[in-house]
Design a protein around this motif. Structure first.
Motif, PDB file in Angstrom:
ATOM      1  N   SER A 106       0.823  -1.212   0.000  1.00 44.32           N
ATOM      2  CA  SER A 106       0.000   0.000   0.000  1.00 44.32           C
ATOM      3  C   SER A 106       0.852   1.254   0.000  1.00 44.32           C
ATOM      4  O   SER A 106       0.563   2.216  -0.706  1.00 44.32           O
ATOM      5  N   GLY A 107       1.918   1.247   0.803  1.00 45.41           N
ATOM      6  CA  GLY A 107       2.798   2.407   0.882  1.00 45.41           C
ATOM      7  C   GLY A 107       3.510   2.711  -0.418  1.00 45.41           C
ATOM      8  O   GLY A 107       3.775   3.871  -0.740  1.00 45.41           O
ATOM      9  N   LEU A 108       3.820   1.674  -1.179  1.00 44.63           N
ATOM     10  CA  LEU A 108       4.505   1.862  -2.461  1.00 44.63           C
ATOM     11  C   LEU A 108       3.558   2.284  -3.581  1.00 44.63           C
ATOM     12  O   LEU A 108       3.992   2.872  -4.566  1.00 44.63           O
ATOM     13  N   ASN A 109       2.273   1.987  -3.433  1.00 45.42           N
ATOM     14  CA  ASN A 109       1.329   2.214  -4.530  1.00 45.42           C
ATOM     15  C   ASN A 109       0.294   3.303  -4.289  1.00 45.42           C
ATOM     16  O   ASN A 109      -0.309   3.780  -5.246  1.00 45.42           O
ATOM     17  N   PHE A 110       0.062   3.678  -3.025  1.00 42.53           N
ATOM     18  CA  PHE A 110      -1.014   4.618  -2.719  1.00 42.53           C
ATOM     19  C   PHE A 110      -0.573   5.621  -1.659  1.00 42.53           C
ATOM     20  O   PHE A 110       0.337   5.348  -0.883  1.00 42.53           O
ATOM     21  N   ALA A 111      -1.256   6.745  -1.613  1.00 44.64           N
ATOM     22  CA  ALA A 111      -1.025   7.727  -0.555  1.00 44.64           C
ATOM     23  C   ALA A 111      -1.776   7.280   0.692  1.00 44.64           C
ATOM     24  O   ALA A 111      -2.693   6.474   0.619  1.00 44.64           O
ATOM     25  N   GLY A 112      -1.381   7.804   1.833  1.00 45.89           N
ATOM     26  CA  GLY A 112      -2.067   7.478   3.071  1.00 45.89           C
ATOM     27  C   GLY A 112      -1.112   7.046   4.159  1.00 45.89           C
ATOM     28  O   GLY A 112       0.111   7.206   4.051  1.00 45.89           O
ATOM     29  N   ALA A 113      -1.666   6.474   5.214  1.00 43.82           N
ATOM     30  CA  ALA A 113      -0.873   6.088   6.381  1.00 43.82           C
ATOM     31  C   ALA A 113       0.270   5.124   6.036  1.00 43.82           C
ATOM     32  O   ALA A 113       1.388   5.314   6.530  1.00 43.82           O
ATOM     33  N   PRO A 114       0.048   4.089   5.202  1.00 44.17           N
ATOM     34  CA  PRO A 114       1.169   3.206   4.883  1.00 44.17           C
ATOM     35  C   PRO A 114       2.343   3.928   4.206  1.00 44.17           C
ATOM     36  O   PRO A 114       3.500   3.650   4.512  1.00 44.17           O
ATOM     37  N   SER A 115       2.035   4.869   3.319  1.00 46.30           N
ATOM     38  CA  SER A 115       3.131   5.612   2.684  1.00 46.30           C
ATOM     39  C   SER A 115       3.840   6.506   3.702  1.00 46.30           C
ATOM     40  O   SER A 115       5.049   6.726   3.606  1.00 46.30           O
ATOM     41  N   GLU A 116       3.103   6.985   4.697  1.00 46.72           N
ATOM     42  CA  GLU A 116       3.723   7.787   5.755  1.00 46.72           C
ATOM     43  C   GLU A 116       4.670   6.925   6.595  1.00 46.72           C
ATOM     44  O   GLU A 116       5.731   7.395   7.014  1.00 46.72           O
ATOM     45  N   VAL A 117       4.297   5.670   6.824  1.00 50.06           N
ATOM     46  CA  VAL A 117       5.171   4.759   7.555  1.00 50.06           C
ATOM     47  C   VAL A 117       6.469   4.537   6.780  1.00 50.06           C
ATOM     48  O   VAL A 117       7.559   4.574   7.350  1.00 50.06           O
TER      49      VAL A 117
ATOM     50  N   GLU B  47       2.946  -9.487  -9.954  1.00 49.57           N
ATOM     51  CA  GLU B  47       1.730 -10.183 -10.365  1.00 49.57           C
ATOM     52  C   GLU B  47       0.474  -9.330 -10.300  1.00 49.57           C
ATOM     53  O   GLU B  47      -0.382  -9.410 -11.179  1.00 49.57           O
ATOM     54  N   LYS B  48       0.323  -8.536  -9.259  1.00 47.59           N
ATOM     55  CA  LYS B  48      -0.935  -7.809  -9.059  1.00 47.59           C
ATOM     56  C   LYS B  48      -0.887  -6.345  -9.465  1.00 47.59           C
ATOM     57  O   LYS B  48      -1.926  -5.743  -9.711  1.00 47.59           O
ATOM     58  N   PHE B  49       0.314  -5.771  -9.523  1.00 45.88           N
ATOM     59  CA  PHE B  49       0.416  -4.354  -9.842  1.00 45.88           C
ATOM     60  C   PHE B  49       1.172  -4.096 -11.134  1.00 45.88           C
ATOM     61  O   PHE B  49       1.347  -2.946 -11.526  1.00 45.88           O
ATOM     62  N   GLY B  50       1.644  -5.138 -11.780  1.00 42.70           N
ATOM     63  CA  GLY B  50       2.289  -4.997 -13.076  1.00 42.70           C
ATOM     64  C   GLY B  50       3.622  -4.275 -13.053  1.00 42.70           C
ATOM     65  O   GLY B  50       4.052  -3.736 -14.066  1.00 42.70           O
ATOM     66  N   TRP B  51       4.287  -4.279 -11.897  1.00 38.53           N
ATOM     67  CA  TRP B  51       5.593  -3.642 -11.826  1.00 38.53           C
ATOM     68  C   TRP B  51       6.581  -4.453 -12.651  1.00 38.53           C
ATOM     69  O   TRP B  51       6.576  -5.683 -12.616  1.00 38.53           O
ATOM     70  N   GLY B  52       7.451  -3.754 -13.361  1.00 37.66           N
ATOM     71  CA  GLY B  52       8.496  -4.408 -14.126  1.00 37.66           C
ATOM     72  C   GLY B  52       9.687  -4.760 -13.250  1.00 37.66           C
ATOM     73  O   GLY B  52       9.805  -4.303 -12.109  1.00 37.66           O
TER      74      GLY B  52
END
Length: 82
Positions: free
Chosen positions: A19-30, A57-62
């Motif tokens: 979540s922190g790598l893909n979205f804004a919010g508390a996980p990215s703050e951590v 697999e789920k986010f299509g990161w290379g």
């Protein structure tokens, strides 16, 4: 920031990392706290491998994106929680 012994010690699980790598919010703050040495993070090799798999697999990161994120984690030299 506090001294090493004063820092909050945290185990970051896969969900928080993803979540922190893909979205804004508390996980990215951590993750930001971790990057800025505000907390001491513990993470196992197995969690890191799971994160790499899910990003692909789920986010299509290379491969290059995953390696960049993995290298940043390794640079932080997180102690293993396992």
């Amino acid at each position: 920031m506090g001294t090493e012994s004063e820092k909050l010690k945290v185990v970051i699980n896969t969900n928080v990392f993803i979540s922190g790598l893909n979205f804004a919010g508390a996980p990215s703050e951590v993750l930001e706290l971790s990057i800025n040495d505000g907390i001491k993070v513990y993470i196992s090799f197995f969690i890191l491998k799971e994160i790499e798999r899910i990003l692909k697999e789920k986010f299509g990161w290379g491969k290059e994106q995953i390696e960049t994120a993995s290298n940043k984690n390794k640079e932080k030299n997180y102690p293993s929680s396992a």
